[in-house]
Design a protein around this motif. Structure first.
Motif, PDB file in Angstrom:
ATOM      1  N   PHE A 196     -40.494 -72.307 -33.633  1.00 15.51           N
ATOM      2  CA  PHE A 196     -39.543 -72.745 -32.410  1.00 15.51           C
ATOM      3  C   PHE A 196     -39.647 -73.712 -31.384  1.00 15.51           C
ATOM      4  O   PHE A 196     -38.747 -74.508 -31.382  1.00 15.51           O
ATOM      5  CB  PHE A 196     -39.247 -71.436 -32.098  1.00 15.51           C
ATOM      6  N   LEU A 197     -40.606 -73.746 -31.927  1.00 17.48           N
ATOM      7  CA  LEU A 197     -40.619 -74.907 -30.699  1.00 17.48           C
ATOM      8  C   LEU A 197     -40.895 -76.508 -31.204  1.00 17.48           C
ATOM      9  O   LEU A 197     -40.168 -77.497 -30.239  1.00 17.48           O
ATOM     10  CB  LEU A 197     -42.802 -74.897 -30.095  1.00 17.48           C
ATOM     11  N   LEU A 198     -41.457 -76.840 -32.591  1.00 14.68           N
ATOM     12  CA  LEU A 198     -40.852 -78.064 -33.033  1.00 14.68           C
ATOM     13  C   LEU A 198     -39.104 -77.886 -33.309  1.00 14.68           C
ATOM     14  O   LEU A 198     -39.022 -79.725 -32.875  1.00 14.68           O
ATOM     15  CB  LEU A 198     -41.421 -78.067 -34.529  1.00 14.68           C
ATOM     16  N   MET A 199     -38.803 -77.245 -33.195  1.00 17.20           N
ATOM     17  CA  MET A 199     -37.072 -76.997 -33.531  1.00 17.20           C
ATOM     18  C   MET A 199     -36.733 -77.884 -32.134  1.00 17.20           C
ATOM     19  O   MET A 199     -35.261 -78.457 -32.420  1.00 17.20           O
ATOM     20  CB  MET A 199     -36.657 -75.750 -34.224  1.00 17.20           C
ATOM     21  N   GLY A 200     -36.597 -77.097 -31.228  1.00 15.43           N
ATOM     22  CA  GLY A 200     -36.329 -77.617 -29.727  1.00 15.43           C
ATOM     23  C   GLY A 200     -36.741 -78.668 -29.283  1.00 15.43           C
ATOM     24  O   GLY A 200     -36.449 -79.117 -28.490  1.00 15.43           O
ATOM     25  N   ALA A 201     -38.018 -79.040 -29.533  1.00 10.76           N
ATOM     26  CA  ALA A 201     -38.659 -80.374 -29.245  1.00 10.76           C
ATOM     27  C   ALA A 201     -37.568 -81.854 -29.244  1.00 10.76           C
ATOM     28  O   ALA A 201     -37.879 -82.852 -28.380  1.00 10.76           O
ATOM     29  CB  ALA A 201     -39.960 -80.399 -29.613  1.00 10.76           C
ATOM     30  N   ALA A 202     -36.997 -81.651 -30.407  1.00  8.97           N
ATOM     31  CA  ALA A 202     -36.540 -83.073 -30.432  1.00  8.97           C
ATOM     32  C   ALA A 202     -35.273 -82.976 -31.373  1.00  8.97           C
ATOM     33  O   ALA A 202     -35.228 -81.884 -32.573  1.00  8.97           O
ATOM     34  CB  ALA A 202     -37.541 -84.240 -31.129  1.00  8.97           C
ATOM     35  N   PRO A 203     -34.009 -82.909 -31.272  1.00 10.21           N
ATOM     36  CA  PRO A 203     -32.755 -82.781 -32.213  1.00 10.21           C
ATOM     37  C   PRO A 203     -32.716 -83.483 -32.800  1.00 10.21           C
ATOM     38  O   PRO A 203     -31.791 -84.588 -33.685  1.00 10.21           O
ATOM     39  CB  PRO A 203     -31.478 -82.745 -31.433  1.00 10.21           C
TER      40      PRO A 203
ATOM     41  N   GLY B 260     -38.982 -79.037 -39.948  1.00 13.92           N
ATOM     42  CA  GLY B 260     -40.777 -79.406 -39.778  1.00 13.92           C
ATOM     43  C   GLY B 260     -40.439 -77.723 -38.888  1.00 13.92           C
ATOM     44  O   GLY B 260     -41.806 -77.397 -39.889  1.00 13.92           O
ATOM     45  N   GLY B 261     -39.957 -77.834 -37.893  1.00 14.16           N
ATOM     46  CA  GLY B 261     -40.408 -76.409 -36.907  1.00 14.16           C
ATOM     47  C   GLY B 261     -39.724 -75.192 -38.641  1.00 14.16           C
ATOM     48  O   GLY B 261     -40.141 -74.256 -38.617  1.00 14.16           O
ATOM     49  N   GLN B 262     -38.904 -75.766 -39.319  1.00 14.85           N
ATOM     50  CA  GLN B 262     -38.338 -74.288 -40.517  1.00 14.85           C
ATOM     51  C   GLN B 262     -39.394 -74.356 -41.190  1.00 14.85           C
ATOM     52  O   GLN B 262     -39.468 -72.766 -41.249  1.00 14.85           O
ATOM     53  CB  GLN B 262     -36.980 -74.607 -41.481  1.00 14.85           C
ATOM     54  N   PHE B 263     -40.361 -75.456 -41.932  1.00 16.58           N
ATOM     55  CA  PHE B 263     -41.518 -75.474 -42.619  1.00 16.58           C
ATOM     56  C   PHE B 263     -42.946 -74.194 -41.983  1.00 16.58           C
ATOM     57  O   PHE B 263     -43.254 -73.216 -42.265  1.00 16.58           O
ATOM     58  CB  PHE B 263     -41.432 -75.869 -42.998  1.00 16.58           C
ATOM     59  N   VAL B 264     -42.681 -74.684 -40.402  1.00 17.61           N
ATOM     60  CA  VAL B 264     -44.268 -73.824 -40.142  1.00 17.61           C
ATOM     61  C   VAL B 264     -43.648 -72.197 -39.877  1.00 17.61           C
ATOM     62  O   VAL B 264     -44.551 -72.038 -39.877  1.00 17.61           O
ATOM     63  CB  VAL B 264     -44.318 -74.879 -38.510  1.00 17.61           C
ATOM     64  N   TRP B 265     -42.162 -72.582 -39.286  1.00 20.11           N
ATOM     65  CA  TRP B 265     -41.659 -71.018 -39.129  1.00 20.11           C
ATOM     66  C   TRP B 265     -41.430 -69.769 -40.589  1.00 20.11           C
ATOM     67  O   TRP B 265     -41.983 -68.910 -40.577  1.00 20.11           O
ATOM     68  CB  TRP B 265     -40.031 -71.322 -38.430  1.00 20.11           C
ATOM     69  N   GLY B 266     -41.650 -70.654 -41.791  1.00 17.69           N
ATOM     70  CA  GLY B 266     -41.592 -69.748 -42.298  1.00 17.69           C
ATOM     71  C   GLY B 266     -42.614 -69.568 -42.579  1.00 17.69           C
ATOM     72  O   GLY B 266     -43.321 -68.285 -43.443  1.00 17.69           O
ATOM     73  N   VAL B 267     -43.876 -70.610 -42.543  1.00 17.67           N
ATOM     74  CA  VAL B 267     -45.207 -70.254 -43.212  1.00 17.67           C
ATOM     75  C   VAL B 267     -45.733 -68.830 -42.550  1.00 17.67           C
ATOM     76  O   VAL B 267     -46.425 -68.386 -42.294  1.00 17.67           O
ATOM     77  CB  VAL B 267     -46.571 -71.381 -43.084  1.00 17.67           C
ATOM     78  N   GLY B 268     -45.604 -68.953 -41.323  1.00 11.35           N
ATOM     79  CA  GLY B 268     -46.023 -68.192 -39.788  1.00 11.35           C
ATOM     80  C   GLY B 268     -45.018 -66.435 -39.989  1.00 11.35           C
ATOM     81  O   GLY B 268     -45.797 -65.938 -40.708  1.00 11.35           O
ATOM     82  N   PHE B 269     -43.632 -66.399 -40.971  1.00  7.72           N
ATOM     83  CA  PHE B 269     -42.822 -65.360 -41.386  1.00  7.72           C
ATOM     84  C   PHE B 269     -44.181 -65.401 -42.454  1.00  7.72           C
ATOM     85  O   PHE B 269     -44.358 -63.802 -42.123  1.00  7.72           O
ATOM     86  CB  PHE B 269     -41.319 -65.778 -40.973  1.00  7.72           C
ATOM     87  N   THR B 270     -44.740 -65.566 -43.367  1.00  8.29           N
ATOM     88  CA  THR B 270     -45.313 -65.316 -44.383  1.00  8.29           C
ATOM     89  C   THR B 270     -47.071 -64.549 -44.241  1.00  8.29           C
ATOM     90  O   THR B 270     -47.063 -63.376 -44.634  1.00  8.29           O
ATOM     91  CB  THR B 270     -45.252 -65.837 -45.255  1.00  8.29           C
TER      92      THR B 270
END
Length: 223
Positions: free
Chosen positions: A75-82, A89-99
């Motif tokens: 979430f922080l990566l997605m919000g850090a830069a538009p 990149g934020g979506q990828f990290v989020w997806g890994v965290g979800f698993t």
């Protein structure tokens, strides 16, 4: 259970204005929206088995803690830069965290209190999460009124804070490594998919439902 409402709150507060942020602030095209969503789904698919091994063989607690921290980081990566790269990149990290969290949280609860006692707690967890999500949605809209990226950053901070909190308060007394015959491996998703497709081919209605779901999923990321 105490974090059920917080996780729902953080998720809703962070994502309630994601579409607006991605389209209006970051200026992502429909193709970029689809690609970003695909990165999330691909991460969840590729890491479901490896992260499941962590929960089955090493520690449910560790899996949940790492999952919350990674979701927060995503979430922080997605919000850090538009930008597309930051959002993807934020979506990828989020997806890994979800698993890491997926399944491990429920398995941890069953280990700690027993299957019979855990049964009534799952619906209670879902209710608290829904209440938290309702409140988080309103708060996210309020934050987004002044600062759109702040919604994602708020959700990220809350998820990360939850992960840090769990490091100190989450116990693990009932965990035992899964027996070898019950463990998932890299062949498991392919075996399950093959069995599911064989069953689906015998029922035209199921095939139609699968194709409809596939088309809806492929198109939804661009809206």
């Amino acid at each position: 259970m105490r974090l059920a409402g917080l996780s729902g709150f953080a998720n809703a507060a962070g994502l309630v204005l994601y579409a607006y942020y991605a389209v209006r602030v970051a200026g992502l095209s429909p193709l970029e929206l689809v690609l970003a969503g695909t990165v999330l789904e691909l991460a969840a698919f590729l890491f479901e088995i490896p992260t499941g091994v962590v929960a089955d063989l090493i520690s449910r607690r560790l899996s949940v803690v790492v999952g919350y921290l990674l979701v927060g980081l995503g979430f922080l990566l997605m919000g850090a830069a538009p930008t597309f790269l930051a959002i993807a990149g934020g979506q990828f990290v989020w997806g890994v965290g979800f698993t890491f969290v997926s399944g491990a949280r429920e398995a941890w609860l069953a280990d700690e209190v027993g299957d019979d006692a855990a049964g009534p707690l799952y619906p209670a967890f879902a209710r608290r999460r829904q209440v938290g999500a309702l409140l988080g949605g309103f708060v996210g809209v309020g934050i987004g009124w002044w600062w759109t990226a702040g919604t994602l950053l708020t959700g990220g901070v809350l998820y990360a804070a939850a992960g840090v909190y769990l490091m100190f308060v989450m116990t693990e007394r009932g965990f035992a490594p899964a027996p070898r015959e019950g463990r998932a491996n890299w062949r498991t998703p392919f075996e399950q998919a093959s069995a599911g497709l064989r069953a689906a081919r015998a029922r035209p209605v199921v095939v139609t439902a699968l194709l409809t779901t596939l088309l809806m999923g492929a198109s939804s990321e661009s809206f």
